[in-house]
Design a protein around this motif. Structure first.
Motif, short mmCIF file in Angstrom:
data_model
loop_
_atom_site.label_atom_id
_atom_site.label_comp_id
_atom_site.label_asym_id
_atom_site.label_seq_id
_atom_site.Cartn_x
_atom_site.Cartn_y
_atom_site.Cartn_z
N GLU A 346 4.64 35.96 -39.27
CA GLU A 346 5.47 35.97 -40.48
C GLU A 346 6.37 34.76 -40.58
OE1 GLU A 346 4.39 40.28 -39.84
OE2 GLU A 346 4.90 38.56 -38.60
N TRP A 347 6.79 34.20 -39.43
CA TRP A 347 7.67 33.03 -39.45
C TRP A 347 6.97 31.83 -40.10
CZ3 TRP A 347 12.48 34.13 -38.86
CH2 TRP A 347 12.92 35.08 -37.95
N GLU A 348 5.65 31.82 -40.12
CA GLU A 348 4.90 30.69 -40.67
C GLU A 348 4.73 30.78 -42.18
OE1 GLU A 348 4.07 28.08 -38.87
OE2 GLU A 348 4.98 29.04 -37.11
N ASP A 349 4.87 31.98 -42.75
CA ASP A 349 4.66 32.10 -44.20
C ASP A 349 5.64 33.05 -44.85
OD1 ASP A 349 3.37 34.68 -43.52
OD2 ASP A 349 1.67 33.43 -42.92
N GLU A 350 5.47 34.38 -44.67
CA GLU A 350 6.28 35.35 -45.40
C GLU A 350 7.77 35.26 -45.07
OE1 GLU A 350 4.24 39.39 -45.53
OE2 GLU A 350 3.12 38.33 -43.97
N ALA A 351 8.12 34.86 -43.87
CA ALA A 351 9.53 34.74 -43.47
C ALA A 351 9.86 33.30 -43.08
CB ALA A 351 9.83 35.68 -42.30
N SER A 356 12.14 33.17 -48.64
CA SER A 356 10.76 33.64 -48.71
C SER A 356 10.73 35.16 -48.90
CB SER A 356 9.99 33.21 -47.46
OG SER A 356 10.64 33.67 -46.30
N PRO A 357 9.60 35.70 -49.39
CA PRO A 357 9.54 37.11 -49.78
C PRO A 357 9.98 38.10 -48.70
CG PRO A 357 7.60 35.95 -50.57
CD PRO A 357 8.35 34.99 -49.70
N TYR A 358 9.47 37.92 -47.49
CA TYR A 358 9.81 38.86 -46.41
C TYR A 358 11.31 38.83 -46.13
CZ TYR A 358 9.12 41.46 -42.04
OH TYR A 358 9.14 42.41 -41.04
N GLU A 361 13.35 40.51 -48.98
CA GLU A 361 13.26 41.97 -48.88
C GLU A 361 14.09 42.50 -47.72
OE1 GLU A 361 11.80 45.51 -46.88
OE2 GLU A 361 11.33 43.46 -46.21
#
Length: 736
Positions: A346-351, A356-358, A361
């Motif tokens: 997740e650190w590479e994309d969503e977070a 970023s989205p993660y 949220e």
């Protein structure tokens, strides 16, 4: 063949435009060329396209045009009393009004200077450049420059920050007149009977109180920067996750006011954890940070459930408001790191970013946990304030001096929250030298010089402000990094880097401004390879340098201390060397032999170490400072070296706490990881017995060294002890 000395090729011209050095001086004194592959990689990290000659030429053209595309520069940094000019760009033929606005709203017109330049076409608009000057008499501080032009942004004001920095730190000038000494200590290693196996902020307060009574004016401690939010934590205080925020490991649990209101069952849990951890204070093998921090986190989670009084809640709200978005983002990173771990995809994309989205949220879903991490920073702020107050009550006029690490962990909080102003694809380090012939890679992302300027240097300012809140001074590790840093492209050897230059007028100026506003002194660790003018520049701004006895040489002979710099902090040794007692025994050679780090036979190393000591002690003896007979033992020789160094005119004089108690073990062996217990060595005496803070006022060896220092410097203890030893003079609450 073209004369490249007068007409550099496009790649080298682009490097020059981005302030990347194409050469550097090797440790042998010879000029070394930076390979083109390195230049292209470093330029890429700076955002310049240096793929081939065509893209280089296009990039050069855009580079030249970039300032003309801005109405105002990204930031203006001035020196108080000096004439500072800045450019304003507007459509040709239009008028512009420029004012400077103070924090209280006061406006001052900025005078325009006759400095005509031909207008030029900028993206199809004929653009003119006007030159304005920072108004006189503003005084040091932060301001806003406002430019108003009918043809720009619909006539709305364009703004940029202005920092008016002190020409010279008054905090340094007030040190003249008398010399001062202070302990330097790795505070995590200094425990009391009430510690939980690791030194904490209350121990810092007690050490300040004890040393203040002895005549000290300051206490220099290791970086207290934040580490990982949950165990396991990085032991090195010089590889933090954040330099702006502090490490909850240093909290004293029983001095949190809500401790008194724990539910009986929760109080029993905390007291049990305390009893278990206090046994660690007598273990002189290694410090177990993970065990101590796990126990403290459990206790802190219970304390967080205690309802705060209205005035305590109000204080917390004020702290949170002052911390702003940076504090919230730090709390968010801590909560996410706890949930995801270090290597989650997740650190590479969503977070990947706070926006970023993660992450967005999680701000709602993990709000309670974010509040927990923010709350701990508030507790640290309170206890650090108490420690600085304890230092002043003990008579110190400086108090606690914090250490600022060079950088942060690549996967840490600052690297995540400040990624917009950090460079990616590179690490900070050092070129090859006689001690590290492969160079050094510190695995830390550097500031991106232009993005930091675009941000008005506010991340740099905010970091400094947090540290200065409850500090009497700051030691800037590798202060040369404010001038230039050795950038190493990812995947290349540490020796295959290049120097990238920073706007030192801005970096040092803002450091001086924040120190001046806080009334703090500044010391720069200016050891290593540096350009000759750097020390002169720092001295002119009032930044003290660093003088280490073993490094102060005139050829192969010791430089007489009387010839040391006055504007410096002088020490016999550093944390990268053994304590002086161990150095006299050659502990550094023994450790390096055991770890297989020697480049030549051990006997040659020992002979070299003995020759170095013989040379210095010959100088000490020539000055009549080496005692005779039995007093020439280890303790007498350690004190003789301190008396010898005390002849230096340095304004500040460090006494290592390990030297005061006779410790021999190294705190850090450079170039090693788990092979040696770096940063995990608790304070002990020469026989390996634990030295607790309560015993320090009556420690005969420490008392003897302090007496020698006070005699040599003309200082002395502040409080006369009558009968029983005086208790430390500070206002910390008494722990049950």
């Amino acid at each position: 063949m073209a004369d490249t000395t007068t007409t550099p090729d496009p790649l080298h011209r682009l490097a020059e435009a981005y302030r990347v050095s194409t050469t550097y001086s090797g440790f042998d004194g010879q000029e070394q060329e930076v390979p083109d592959t390195t230049l292209r990689a470093v330029l890429d990290a700076l955002g310049a396209d240096a793929g081939d000659d065509d893209t280089v030429e296009a990039c050069l053209a855009q580079r030249e045009l970039a300032p003309w595309r801005r109405t105002l520069p990204p930031v203006v940094v001035a020196v108080d009393g000096a004439r500072t000019r800045f450019a304003v760009h507007v459509p040709h033929g239009s008028s512009v009004r420029v004012t400077v606005v103070a924090e209280d709203g006061t406006r001052t017109a900025a005078p325009e200077i006759d400095n005509w330049r031909s207008p030029r076409d900028v993206d199809g608009v004929l653009t003119a450049q006007a030159t304005f000057e920072v108004p006189e008499g503003l005084g040091t501080g932060w301001y806003e420059v406002r430019a108003e032009c009918p043809e720009v942004d619909g006539g709305r004001a364009v703004t940029t920050p202005l920092a008016v920095t002190p020409r010279r730190l008054s905090t340094t000038d007030r040190l003249h007149g008398r010399r001062r000494w202070g302990y330097m200590a790795q505070i995590y290693s200094v425990t009391s009977g009430r510690s939980w196996g690791v030194g904490d902020v209350s121990d810092l307060a007690s050490l300040a109180a004890v040393s203040g009574e002895q005549g000290a004016d300051y206490l220099l401690v290791n970086p207290l920067h934040a580490a990982e939010p949950t165990p396991p934590v990085e032991p090195s205080p010089y590889l933090p996750t954040s330099r702006r925020f502090f490490n909850p490991l240093y909290l004293r649990i029983a001095e949190i006011p809500e401790y008194a209101y724990l539910r009986p069952a929760d109080l029993e849990v905390v007291n049990t954890l305390a009893a278990i951890q206090r046994r660690e204070n007598l273990d002189t093998s290694t410090i177990d940070r993970d065990k101590a921090y796990a126990a403290k986190l459990k206790s802190l989670e219970l304390l967080f459930t205690v309802r705060r009084s209205p005035h305590r809640q109000q204080q917390l709200r004020r702290f949170v408001a002052e911390g702003g978005q940076g504090l919230q983002d730090f709390g968010l990173w801590c909560a996410l790191r706890e949930e995801l771990g270090e290597d989650a995809p997740e650190w590479e994309d969503e977070a990947a970013t706070p926006g970023s989205p993660y992450a967005v949220e999680a701000r709602t879903r993990l709000a309670r946990r974010i509040d927990f991490y923010v709350w701990m920073q508030w507790l640290l702020d309170e206890q650090l304030e108490s420690a600085q107050r304890a230092a002043h009550l003990a008579g110190m006029d400086i108090g606690v001096i914090h250490d600022l690490a060079v950088g942060v962990h690549k996967q840490g909080a600052d690297a995540w929250t400040l990624q917009d102003v950090l460079a990616s694809g590179v690490s900070v380090g050092a070129p090859a030298d006689m001690y590290n012939q492969k160079g050094q890679n510190w695995s830390q992302p550097p500031w991106h010089p232009e993005r930091l300027a675009e941000a008005g240097y506010l991340p740099w300012r905010d970091m400094l402000r947090t540290i200065f809140r409850h500090a009497g001074g700051i030691r800037v590790d590798h202060v040369l990094g404010l001038f230039r840093l050795w950038w190493i492209p990812d995947g290349q050897e540490a020796s295959e880097g290049a120097y990238v230059y920073y706007d030192h007028e801005a970096m040092v100026g803002i450091l001086a401004l924040e120190a001046e506003l806080a009334g703090a002194v500044v010391i720069g660790e200016d050891l290593g390879t540096l350009e000759p003018w750097v020390r002169e520049y720092l001295a002119e701004r009032g930044v003290l340098g660093t003088s280490i006895l073993w490094f102060e040489l005139d050829g192969d002979e010791p430089l007489p201390p009387a010839q040391y710099r006055k504007l410096s902090m002088a020490s016999v040794s550093t944390h990268d060397f053994p304590p002086t007692a161990g150095f006299l025994e050659g502990v550094q050679v023994d450790v390096r032999e055991q770890l297989g780090l020697l480049a030549r036979p051990v006997e040659e190393e020992r002979d070299e170490a003995r020759k170095q000591l013989d040379t210095f002690f010959a100088a000490v003896a020539d000055d009549g400072l080496l005692p005779e007979g039995a007093a020439t033992g280890e303790q007498g020789r350690v004190e003789a070296l301190h008396r010898y160094l005390a002849q230096a005119p340095a304004l500040l004089f460090n006494v290592s706490l390990v030297d005061a108690v006779g410790e021999r073990r190294m705190q850090n062996q450079p170039g090693t990881g788990d092979e040696y217990p770096n940063w995990r060595v608790p304070l002990a005496d020469g026989a390996g017995n634990p030295v607790l803070l309560e015993t320090l006022p009556e420690n005969p060896r420490a008392a003897s060294l302090v007496r020698a220092i006070n005699e040599a410097l003309g200082t002395g203890p502040r409080f006369q002890r009558v009968g029983e030893p005086a208790q430390p003079q500070h206002t910390d609450r008494t722990e049950p």
